[in-house]
Write a protein that holds these residues in place. Structure first.
Motif, PDB file in Angstrom:
ATOM      1  N   LEU A 128      -0.268  -8.588 -14.776  1.00  0.00           N
ATOM      2  CA  LEU A 128      -1.315  -7.562 -14.712  1.00  0.00           C
ATOM      3  C   LEU A 128      -1.827  -7.377 -13.289  1.00  0.00           C
ATOM      4  O   LEU A 128      -1.850  -6.250 -12.767  1.00  0.00           O
ATOM      5  CB  LEU A 128      -2.486  -7.953 -15.620  1.00  0.00           C
ATOM      6  N   GLU A 129      -2.222  -8.470 -12.646  1.00  0.00           N
ATOM      7  CA  GLU A 129      -2.912  -8.349 -11.370  1.00  0.00           C
ATOM      8  C   GLU A 129      -1.960  -8.218 -10.186  1.00  0.00           C
ATOM      9  O   GLU A 129      -2.180  -7.407  -9.288  1.00  0.00           O
ATOM     10  CB  GLU A 129      -3.851  -9.546 -11.176  1.00  0.00           C
ATOM     11  N   TYR A 130      -0.890  -9.004 -10.166  1.00  0.00           N
ATOM     12  CA  TYR A 130      -0.005  -9.016  -9.000  1.00  0.00           C
ATOM     13  C   TYR A 130       1.127  -8.004  -9.088  1.00  0.00           C
ATOM     14  O   TYR A 130       1.667  -7.608  -8.053  1.00  0.00           O
ATOM     15  CB  TYR A 130       0.582 -10.414  -8.789  1.00  0.00           C
ATOM     16  N   GLN A 131       1.478  -7.584 -10.289  1.00  0.00           N
ATOM     17  CA  GLN A 131       2.548  -6.602 -10.447  1.00  0.00           C
ATOM     18  C   GLN A 131       1.986  -5.227 -10.795  1.00  0.00           C
ATOM     19  O   GLN A 131       2.122  -4.280 -10.030  1.00  0.00           O
ATOM     20  CB  GLN A 131       3.535  -7.068 -11.525  1.00  0.00           C
ATOM     21  N   LYS A 132       1.323  -5.115 -11.933  1.00  0.00           N
ATOM     22  CA  LYS A 132       0.839  -3.803 -12.389  1.00  0.00           C
ATOM     23  C   LYS A 132      -0.218  -3.223 -11.441  1.00  0.00           C
ATOM     24  O   LYS A 132      -0.158  -2.038 -11.090  1.00  0.00           O
ATOM     25  CB  LYS A 132       0.257  -3.916 -13.806  1.00  0.00           C
ATOM     26  N   LEU A 133      -1.195  -4.038 -11.035  1.00  0.00           N
ATOM     27  CA  LEU A 133      -2.251  -3.544 -10.143  1.00  0.00           C
ATOM     28  C   LEU A 133      -1.870  -3.646  -8.674  1.00  0.00           C
ATOM     29  O   LEU A 133      -2.491  -3.011  -7.829  1.00  0.00           O
ATOM     30  CB  LEU A 133      -3.556  -4.311 -10.388  1.00  0.00           C
ATOM     31  N   GLY A 134      -0.875  -4.462  -8.364  1.00  0.00           N
ATOM     32  CA  GLY A 134      -0.401  -4.564  -6.983  1.00  0.00           C
ATOM     33  C   GLY A 134      -1.261  -5.390  -6.061  1.00  0.00           C
ATOM     34  O   GLY A 134      -1.168  -5.250  -4.833  1.00  0.00           O
ATOM     35  N   LEU A 135      -2.092  -6.277  -6.620  1.00  0.00           N
ATOM     36  CA  LEU A 135      -2.903  -7.153  -5.774  1.00  0.00           C
ATOM     37  C   LEU A 135      -2.025  -8.259  -5.186  1.00  0.00           C
ATOM     38  O   LEU A 135      -1.066  -8.697  -5.815  1.00  0.00           O
ATOM     39  CB  LEU A 135      -4.035  -7.775  -6.593  1.00  0.00           C
ATOM     40  N   PRO A 136      -2.335  -8.752  -3.997  1.00  0.00           N
ATOM     41  CA  PRO A 136      -1.523  -9.795  -3.391  1.00  0.00           C
ATOM     42  C   PRO A 136      -1.665 -11.125  -4.131  1.00  0.00           C
ATOM     43  O   PRO A 136      -2.752 -11.473  -4.595  1.00  0.00           O
ATOM     44  CB  PRO A 136      -2.056  -9.919  -1.966  1.00  0.00           C
ATOM     45  N   CYS A 137      -0.590 -11.856  -4.190  1.00  0.00           N
ATOM     46  CA  CYS A 137      -0.604 -13.207  -4.741  1.00  0.00           C
ATOM     47  C   CYS A 137      -1.110 -14.159  -3.654  1.00  0.00           C
ATOM     48  O   CYS A 137      -0.725 -14.027  -2.493  1.00  0.00           O
ATOM     49  CB  CYS A 137       0.804 -13.582  -5.188  1.00  0.00           C
ATOM     50  N   PRO A 138      -1.979 -15.112  -3.984  1.00  0.00           N
ATOM     51  CA  PRO A 138      -2.501 -16.033  -2.960  1.00  0.00           C
ATOM     52  C   PRO A 138      -1.401 -16.869  -2.310  1.00  0.00           C
ATOM     53  O   PRO A 138      -0.424 -17.250  -2.958  1.00  0.00           O
ATOM     54  CB  PRO A 138      -3.463 -16.926  -3.745  1.00  0.00           C
ATOM     55  N   ASP A 139      -1.591 -17.167  -1.039  1.00  0.00           N
ATOM     56  CA  ASP A 139      -0.685 -18.076  -0.335  1.00  0.00           C
ATOM     57  C   ASP A 139      -1.024 -19.524  -0.647  1.00  0.00           C
ATOM     58  O   ASP A 139      -0.160 -20.400  -0.580  1.00  0.00           O
ATOM     59  CB  ASP A 139      -0.774 -17.827   1.172  1.00  0.00           C
ATOM     60  N   ALA A 140      -2.285 -19.778  -0.964  1.00  0.00           N
ATOM     61  CA  ALA A 140      -2.718 -21.116  -1.365  1.00  0.00           C
ATOM     62  C   ALA A 140      -3.977 -20.982  -2.206  1.00  0.00           C
ATOM     63  O   ALA A 140      -4.843 -20.149  -1.921  1.00  0.00           O
ATOM     64  CB  ALA A 140      -2.991 -22.001  -0.153  1.00  0.00           C
ATOM     65  N   VAL A 141      -4.066 -21.801  -3.250  1.00  0.00           N
ATOM     66  CA  VAL A 141      -5.266 -21.865  -4.086  1.00  0.00           C
ATOM     67  C   VAL A 141      -5.782 -23.301  -4.041  1.00  0.00           C
ATOM     68  O   VAL A 141      -5.077 -24.243  -4.401  1.00  0.00           O
ATOM     69  CB  VAL A 141      -4.977 -21.464  -5.541  1.00  0.00           C
ATOM     70  N   ILE A 142      -7.009 -23.460  -3.555  1.00  0.00           N
ATOM     71  CA  ILE A 142      -7.672 -24.757  -3.528  1.00  0.00           C
ATOM     72  C   ILE A 142      -8.487 -24.873  -4.806  1.00  0.00           C
ATOM     73  O   ILE A 142      -9.461 -24.144  -5.004  1.00  0.00           O
ATOM     74  CB  ILE A 142      -8.603 -24.900  -2.311  1.00  0.00           C
ATOM     75  N   TYR A 143      -8.074 -25.776  -5.697  1.00  0.00           N
ATOM     76  CA  TYR A 143      -8.806 -25.966  -6.948  1.00  0.00           C
ATOM     77  C   TYR A 143      -9.651 -27.232  -6.862  1.00  0.00           C
ATOM     78  O   TYR A 143      -9.127 -28.334  -6.740  1.00  0.00           O
ATOM     79  CB  TYR A 143      -7.846 -26.053  -8.138  1.00  0.00           C
ATOM     80  N   LEU A 144     -10.969 -27.066  -6.909  1.00  0.00           N
ATOM     81  CA  LEU A 144     -11.900 -28.191  -6.862  1.00  0.00           C
ATOM     82  C   LEU A 144     -12.182 -28.653  -8.285  1.00  0.00           C
ATOM     83  O   LEU A 144     -12.775 -27.921  -9.087  1.00  0.00           O
ATOM     84  CB  LEU A 144     -13.186 -27.769  -6.157  1.00  0.00           C
ATOM     85  N   ASP A 145     -11.751 -29.863  -8.580  1.00  0.00           N
ATOM     86  CA  ASP A 145     -11.836 -30.393  -9.938  1.00  0.00           C
ATOM     87  C   ASP A 145     -13.042 -31.319 -10.084  1.00  0.00           C
ATOM     88  O   ASP A 145     -13.066 -32.415  -9.532  1.00  0.00           O
ATOM     89  CB  ASP A 145     -10.540 -31.143 -10.267  1.00  0.00           C
ATOM     90  N   MET A 146     -14.044 -30.843 -10.828  1.00  0.00           N
ATOM     91  CA  MET A 146     -15.260 -31.615 -11.062  1.00  0.00           C
ATOM     92  C   MET A 146     -15.370 -31.932 -12.557  1.00  0.00           C
ATOM     93  O   MET A 146     -15.267 -31.020 -13.397  1.00  0.00           O
ATOM     94  CB  MET A 146     -16.486 -30.810 -10.632  1.00  0.00           C
ATOM     95  N   PRO A 147     -15.568 -33.211 -12.934  1.00  0.00           N
ATOM     96  CA  PRO A 147     -15.772 -33.548 -14.348  1.00  0.00           C
ATOM     97  C   PRO A 147     -16.927 -32.733 -14.937  1.00  0.00           C
ATOM     98  O   PRO A 147     -17.942 -32.508 -14.260  1.00  0.00           O
ATOM     99  CB  PRO A 147     -16.096 -35.039 -14.315  1.00  0.00           C
ATOM    100  N   THR A 148     -16.784 -32.323 -16.184  1.00  0.00           N
ATOM    101  CA  THR A 148     -17.762 -31.417 -16.789  1.00  0.00           C
ATOM    102  C   THR A 148     -19.172 -31.984 -16.777  1.00  0.00           C
ATOM    103  O   THR A 148     -20.138 -31.256 -16.498  1.00  0.00           O
ATOM    104  CB  THR A 148     -17.351 -31.079 -18.231  1.00  0.00           C
ATOM    105  N   GLU A 149     -19.333 -33.283 -17.063  1.00  0.00           N
ATOM    106  CA  GLU A 149     -20.686 -33.843 -17.112  1.00  0.00           C
ATOM    107  C   GLU A 149     -21.377 -33.751 -15.761  1.00  0.00           C
ATOM    108  O   GLU A 149     -22.595 -33.511 -15.680  1.00  0.00           O
ATOM    109  CB  GLU A 149     -20.654 -35.296 -17.598  1.00  0.00           C
ATOM    110  N   LYS A 150     -20.615 -33.882 -14.676  1.00  0.00           N
ATOM    111  CA  LYS A 150     -21.192 -33.745 -13.343  1.00  0.00           C
ATOM    112  C   LYS A 150     -21.531 -32.282 -13.053  1.00  0.00           C
ATOM    113  O   LYS A 150     -22.563 -31.980 -12.449  1.00  0.00           O
ATOM    114  CB  LYS A 150     -20.222 -34.273 -12.291  1.00  0.00           C
ATOM    115  N   SER A 151     -20.651 -31.370 -13.477  1.00  0.00           N
ATOM    116  CA  SER A 151     -20.917 -29.937 -13.289  1.00  0.00           C
ATOM    117  C   SER A 151     -22.207 -29.527 -13.980  1.00  0.00           C
ATOM    118  O   SER A 151     -23.029 -28.794 -13.424  1.00  0.00           O
ATOM    119  CB  SER A 151     -19.760 -29.108 -13.841  1.00  0.00           C
TER     120      SER A 151
END
Length: 227
Positions: A128-151
């Motif tokens: 949908l986003e990268y093909q149909k809408l033509g938005l760029p695909c990220p070169d890198a995604v930084i995912y910050l993983d926080m345990p739910t209870e801390k969030s």
């Protein structure tokens, strides 16, 4: 000429926006040219359906709007930004940093589906986003993983300090837990770079320590960050 797109992703209360801000400040201090994006664009008309959704106008629980419908609300907002704000800069080879992106649909909408259906949903989102809408695909995604209870602790503290109430995503602890589980699957599916926000003892890591790890990863893996 293709630019470079770096995305920060994480569940609510993960400290994602703090780390995003620190990276922006470091790049400015070095004189590096870049463009900063934050999604959703709440001040723009393109976010109208998102604001209605998060405000509970379509239902008081996130599951009241199916993930495919809700994903289109966010995708349209990103498309408007691409056409009006940053598309030309990216196509001219610019560096773009984004706090959330299409990646957020994978986390916050994918969690509404059974685990066995999430892989197909992740693929649908990419199409949908990268093909149909033509938005760029990220070169890198930084995912910050926080345990739910801390969030949850951080979110409630923020609400108390600012005298505000979270949206229908932020006040639903069960939903936040599902988001984290889904985010871990999405990270594996898409190849995001996961950074744990807690140490081996389960304590939240210092902000500067996380920032240093993020910078080191980008410097080693993204040409635009190499000196």
């Amino acid at each position: 000429m293709k630019g470079t797109l770096i995305v920060f992703e994480g569940t609510d209360g993960s400290g994602k926006s703090t780390q995003f801000k620190l990276l922006c400040e470091k790049l400015r201090s070095q004189g590096t040219a870049f463009e900063k994006l934050v999604f959703p664009q709440y001040a723009e008309p393109s976010s109208a359906l998102i604001r209605m959704y998060l405000g509970g106008e379509f239902g008081s629980h996130p599951s009241d709007v199916n993930p495919y419908a809700a994903s289109t609300f966010y995708a349209v907002d990103r498309y408007a930004s691409w056409k009006k704000v940053w598309g030309e800069s990216y196509q001219a080879g610019g560096l773009i940093l984004s706090d959330r992106y299409a990646t957020s649909n994978a986390v916050h909408q994918g969690c509404k589906l059974p685990q066995k259906e999430q892989g197909a949903f992740f693929d649908w989102l990419s199409d949908l986003e990268y093909q149909k809408l033509g938005l760029p695909c990220p070169d890198a995604v930084i995912y910050l993983d926080m345990p739910t209870e801390k969030s949850v602790e951080l979110l409630r503290s923020r609400e108390a300090a600012t005298h505000t109430k979270g949206d229908i995503h932020e006040v639903d602890t069960e939903y936040l837990a599902l988001c984290r589980q889904t985010a871990l699957r999405a990270a594996k599916h898409y190849g995001w770079h996961r950074i744990s926000c807690v140490d081996e003892a389960g304590q939240i890591r210092p902000i500067e320590e996380l920032h240093g790890e993020i910078w080191e990863y980008l410097a080693e893996n993204v040409p635009a960050f190499r000196s």
